[in-house]
Design a protein around this motif. Structure first.
Motif, PDB file in Angstrom:
ATOM      1  N   TRP A   1     -39.023 -43.535 -58.670  1.00  0.00           N
ATOM      2  CA  TRP A   1     -38.408 -44.730 -58.082  1.00  0.00           C
ATOM      3  C   TRP A   1     -36.919 -44.567 -57.847  1.00  0.00           C
ATOM      4  O   TRP A   1     -36.384 -44.957 -56.815  1.00  0.00           O
ATOM      5  CB  TRP A   1     -38.680 -45.933 -58.978  1.00  0.00           C
ATOM      6  CG  TRP A   1     -38.037 -47.200 -58.509  1.00  0.00           C
ATOM      7  CD1 TRP A   1     -36.957 -47.843 -59.033  1.00  0.00           C
ATOM      8  CD2 TRP A   1     -38.433 -47.975 -57.362  1.00  0.00           C
ATOM      9  NE1 TRP A   1     -36.662 -48.968 -58.311  1.00  0.00           N
ATOM     10  CE2 TRP A   1     -37.544 -49.081 -57.284  1.00  0.00           C
ATOM     11  CE3 TRP A   1     -39.438 -47.852 -56.416  1.00  0.00           C
ATOM     12  CZ2 TRP A   1     -37.649 -50.033 -56.283  1.00  0.00           C
ATOM     13  CZ3 TRP A   1     -39.529 -48.810 -55.423  1.00  0.00           C
ATOM     14  CH2 TRP A   1     -38.649 -49.887 -55.358  1.00  0.00           C
ATOM     15  N   ARG A   2     -36.186 -43.972 -58.806  1.00  0.00           N
ATOM     16  CA  ARG A   2     -34.734 -43.868 -58.678  1.00  0.00           C
ATOM     17  C   ARG A   2     -34.319 -42.995 -57.500  1.00  0.00           C
ATOM     18  O   ARG A   2     -33.186 -43.096 -57.020  1.00  0.00           O
ATOM     19  CB  ARG A   2     -34.108 -43.329 -59.965  1.00  0.00           C
ATOM     20  CG  ARG A   2     -34.403 -41.881 -60.251  1.00  0.00           C
ATOM     21  CD  ARG A   2     -33.577 -41.359 -61.436  1.00  0.00           C
ATOM     22  NE  ARG A   2     -32.160 -41.549 -61.274  1.00  0.00           N
ATOM     23  CZ  ARG A   2     -31.378 -40.765 -60.541  1.00  0.00           C
ATOM     24  NH1 ARG A   2     -31.905 -39.725 -59.888  1.00  0.00           N
ATOM     25  NH2 ARG A   2     -30.085 -40.995 -60.447  1.00  0.00           N
TER      26      ARG A   2
ATOM     27  N   ARG B   1     -43.188 -49.114 -50.487  1.00  0.00           N
ATOM     28  CA  ARG B   1     -43.854 -48.865 -51.764  1.00  0.00           C
ATOM     29  C   ARG B   1     -45.110 -49.714 -51.901  1.00  0.00           C
ATOM     30  O   ARG B   1     -46.147 -49.240 -52.384  1.00  0.00           O
ATOM     31  CB  ARG B   1     -42.906 -49.179 -52.928  1.00  0.00           C
ATOM     32  CG  ARG B   1     -43.531 -48.945 -54.309  1.00  0.00           C
ATOM     33  CD  ARG B   1     -42.672 -49.500 -55.420  1.00  0.00           C
ATOM     34  NE  ARG B   1     -42.666 -50.946 -55.468  1.00  0.00           N
ATOM     35  CZ  ARG B   1     -43.615 -51.674 -56.072  1.00  0.00           C
ATOM     36  NH1 ARG B   1     -44.648 -51.089 -56.654  1.00  0.00           N
ATOM     37  NH2 ARG B   1     -43.531 -52.990 -56.088  1.00  0.00           N
TER      38      ARG B   1
ATOM     39  N   HIS C   1     -44.609 -42.874 -60.857  1.00  0.00           N
ATOM     40  CA  HIS C   1     -44.003 -43.918 -60.030  1.00  0.00           C
ATOM     41  C   HIS C   1     -42.670 -44.374 -60.623  1.00  0.00           C
ATOM     42  O   HIS C   1     -41.706 -44.604 -59.882  1.00  0.00           O
ATOM     43  CB  HIS C   1     -44.964 -45.097 -59.895  1.00  0.00           C
ATOM     44  CG  HIS C   1     -46.036 -44.878 -58.879  1.00  0.00           C
ATOM     45  ND1 HIS C   1     -46.054 -45.518 -57.659  1.00  0.00           N
ATOM     46  CD2 HIS C   1     -47.124 -44.070 -58.894  1.00  0.00           C
ATOM     47  CE1 HIS C   1     -47.115 -45.113 -56.957  1.00  0.00           C
ATOM     48  NE2 HIS C   1     -47.777 -44.240 -57.685  1.00  0.00           N
ATOM     49  N   ASP C   2     -42.626 -44.511 -61.952  1.00  0.00           N
ATOM     50  CA  ASP C   2     -41.385 -44.942 -62.592  1.00  0.00           C
ATOM     51  C   ASP C   2     -40.270 -43.923 -62.380  1.00  0.00           C
ATOM     52  O   ASP C   2     -39.123 -44.280 -62.087  1.00  0.00           O
ATOM     53  CB  ASP C   2     -41.604 -45.152 -64.092  1.00  0.00           C
ATOM     54  CG  ASP C   2     -42.364 -46.435 -64.397  1.00  0.00           C
ATOM     55  OD1 ASP C   2     -42.460 -47.287 -63.500  1.00  0.00           O
ATOM     56  OD2 ASP C   2     -42.852 -46.572 -65.537  1.00  0.00           O
ATOM     57  N   ARG C   3     -40.585 -42.638 -62.539  1.00  0.00           N
ATOM     58  CA  ARG C   3     -39.551 -41.606 -62.468  1.00  0.00           C
ATOM     59  C   ARG C   3     -39.109 -41.330 -61.028  1.00  0.00           C
ATOM     60  O   ARG C   3     -37.948 -41.015 -60.789  1.00  0.00           O
ATOM     61  CB  ARG C   3     -40.040 -40.322 -63.136  1.00  0.00           C
ATOM     62  CG  ARG C   3     -40.188 -40.469 -64.644  1.00  0.00           C
ATOM     63  CD  ARG C   3     -40.380 -39.150 -65.339  1.00  0.00           C
ATOM     64  NE  ARG C   3     -40.477 -39.319 -66.777  1.00  0.00           N
ATOM     65  CZ  ARG C   3     -39.443 -39.437 -67.604  1.00  0.00           C
ATOM     66  NH1 ARG C   3     -38.209 -39.400 -67.109  1.00  0.00           N
ATOM     67  NH2 ARG C   3     -39.611 -39.585 -68.904  1.00  0.00           N
TER      68      ARG C   3
ATOM     69  N   ARG D   1     -35.623 -48.298 -63.321  1.00  0.00           N
ATOM     70  CA  ARG D   1     -36.914 -48.688 -62.767  1.00  0.00           C
ATOM     71  C   ARG D   1     -36.893 -50.143 -62.319  1.00  0.00           C
ATOM     72  O   ARG D   1     -36.090 -50.933 -62.813  1.00  0.00           O
ATOM     73  CB  ARG D   1     -38.019 -48.465 -63.814  1.00  0.00           C
ATOM     74  CG  ARG D   1     -38.184 -47.020 -64.214  1.00  0.00           C
ATOM     75  CD  ARG D   1     -39.215 -46.829 -65.299  1.00  0.00           C
ATOM     76  NE  ARG D   1     -38.790 -47.426 -66.553  1.00  0.00           N
ATOM     77  CZ  ARG D   1     -39.395 -47.195 -67.720  1.00  0.00           C
ATOM     78  NH1 ARG D   1     -40.449 -46.411 -67.766  1.00  0.00           N
ATOM     79  NH2 ARG D   1     -38.962 -47.754 -68.826  1.00  0.00           N
TER      80      ARG D   1
ATOM     81  N   GLU E   1     -48.527 -43.967 -63.580  1.00  0.00           N
ATOM     82  CA  GLU E   1     -47.489 -44.966 -63.824  1.00  0.00           C
ATOM     83  C   GLU E   1     -46.140 -44.285 -64.079  1.00  0.00           C
ATOM     84  O   GLU E   1     -45.108 -44.703 -63.549  1.00  0.00           O
ATOM     85  CB  GLU E   1     -47.862 -45.845 -65.021  1.00  0.00           C
ATOM     86  CG  GLU E   1     -49.067 -46.739 -64.793  1.00  0.00           C
ATOM     87  CD  GLU E   1     -48.752 -47.966 -63.959  1.00  0.00           C
ATOM     88  OE1 GLU E   1     -47.615 -48.055 -63.433  1.00  0.00           O
ATOM     89  OE2 GLU E   1     -49.633 -48.826 -63.812  1.00  0.00           O
ATOM     90  N   GLU E   2     -46.162 -43.219 -64.886  1.00  0.00           N
ATOM     91  CA  GLU E   2     -44.907 -42.536 -65.186  1.00  0.00           C
ATOM     92  C   GLU E   2     -44.325 -41.883 -63.937  1.00  0.00           C
ATOM     93  O   GLU E   2     -43.105 -41.912 -63.726  1.00  0.00           O
ATOM     94  CB  GLU E   2     -45.104 -41.481 -66.275  1.00  0.00           C
ATOM     95  CG  GLU E   2     -43.807 -40.773 -66.631  1.00  0.00           C
ATOM     96  CD  GLU E   2     -43.926 -39.822 -67.799  1.00  0.00           C
ATOM     97  OE1 GLU E   2     -42.902 -39.193 -68.148  1.00  0.00           O
ATOM     98  OE2 GLU E   2     -45.030 -39.690 -68.353  1.00  0.00           O
TER      99      GLU E   2
ATOM    100  N   THR F   1     -38.997 -35.539 -63.713  1.00  0.00           N
ATOM    101  CA  THR F   1     -39.697 -36.069 -62.535  1.00  0.00           C
ATOM    102  C   THR F   1     -40.703 -35.053 -62.018  1.00  0.00           C
ATOM    103  O   THR F   1     -41.851 -35.405 -61.685  1.00  0.00           O
ATOM    104  CB  THR F   1     -38.688 -36.431 -61.434  1.00  0.00           C
ATOM    105  OG1 THR F   1     -37.741 -37.368 -61.944  1.00  0.00           O
ATOM    106  CG2 THR F   1     -39.396 -37.051 -60.235  1.00  0.00           C
TER     107      THR F   1
ATOM    108  N   ASP G   1     -45.219 -56.925 -58.154  1.00  0.00           N
ATOM    109  CA  ASP G   1     -46.270 -56.161 -58.819  1.00  0.00           C
ATOM    110  C   ASP G   1     -47.673 -56.656 -58.500  1.00  0.00           C
ATOM    111  O   ASP G   1     -48.651 -55.954 -58.775  1.00  0.00           O
ATOM    112  CB  ASP G   1     -46.071 -56.184 -60.340  1.00  0.00           C
ATOM    113  CG  ASP G   1     -44.785 -55.503 -60.762  1.00  0.00           C
ATOM    114  OD1 ASP G   1     -44.317 -54.617 -60.020  1.00  0.00           O
ATOM    115  OD2 ASP G   1     -44.244 -55.862 -61.825  1.00  0.00           O
TER     116      ASP G   1
END
Length: 247
Positions: free
Chosen positions: A49-50, A70, A45-47, A6, A42-43, A120, A14
């Motif tokens: 992202w990769r 983004r 977006h974090d997952r 992340r 939030e989760e 994801t 941010d």
């Protein structure tokens, strides 16, 4: 990059860039929500992202452009102009001790994607449910809420839908880039390791098919295995022809 691939926290990325992006989006006539993000958002977006960047292959998916997209400083469809040869070009110019190792690299990258896709998909499914719950709550409470609340709800739905659509395009782009690389490697440096990479691509294609159907909320083993969709292999082989990639 922070943990799990992340983006590491940063005031520039941010706070400053999202603020500039919201202003640019408003000028383009795009909906902008000032809702706080839920834990589910939030989760997601974090997952996701990769899949938008590739830390293992610097900038073959245009990392700088991804960050501008983004944060909404540029329009949400810049990635549609990406071309599939960049991953193969990165493989080709990277110095490996053995030509077989390039097949191993492709196999590892596909396997890493497959390993993270179930969680994801689950994160995306949770956000879809949050948007549904928002709509249900608003329909029952709208008489006592200011009009801005409805505008924000619809804007957040637009933002979430746009982000999910971006993930779908990114997953297709990865799959197409891996496929293009394998085709070229088969001509440039043919090896038996191609069979294992092709099988990995077949497994990835099952998730791609689900993503294209927006089927993120499968149940049980169907969810964990890519929905049971069978994609024909580019190879038609009889008997037990399993090839194991070298470590």
């Amino acid at each position: 990059m922070g943990d799990f691939g992340r983006a590491a926290p940063s005031w520039t990325h941010d706070a400053a860039m999202p603020a500039a992006g919201n202003a640019a989006s408003s000028l383009r006539g795009e909906p902008v929500s000032n809702f706080n993000k839920t834990d589910q958002e939030e989760e997601m977006h974090d997952r996701v992202w990769r899949f938008l960047v590739a830390a293992h292959a610097k900038d073959w998916v245009f990392d700088s452009s991804v960050e501008l997209q983004r944060t909404r400083i540029i329009p949400p469809n810049k990635d549609q102009h990406y071309t599939v040869e960049r991953y193969y070009a990165w493989l080709k110019r990277t110095e490996y001790q053995s030509s077989r190792t390039r097949y191993s690299a492709v196999g590892r990258h596909i396997a890493a994607d497959i390993d993270t896709l179930p969680t994801t998909f689950a994160a995306i499914c949770a956000v879809i449910e949050v948007d549904r719950q928002r709509a249900v709550a608003y329909s029952g409470l709208s008489n006592g809420l200011p009009p801005a609340m409805g505008d924000n709800m619809r804007a957040r739905k637009y933002e979430n839908d746009a982000f999910i659509a971006w993930f779908v395009r990114a997953l297709n782009y990865r799959n197409d880039s891996y496929d293009f690389a394998l085709d070229n490697l088969l001509v440039e440096t043919p090896h038996e390791q191609s069979l294992a990479v092709d099988e990995a691509l077949r497994r990835l294609s099952a998730f791609v098919a689900r993503a294209n159907r927006y089927d993120f909320c499968g149940n049980g083993t169907a969810h964990l295995t890519g929905g049971g969709v069978v994609i024909p292999s580019r190879y038609q082989r009889s008997g037990d022809q399993e090839v194991v990639l070298p470590k």
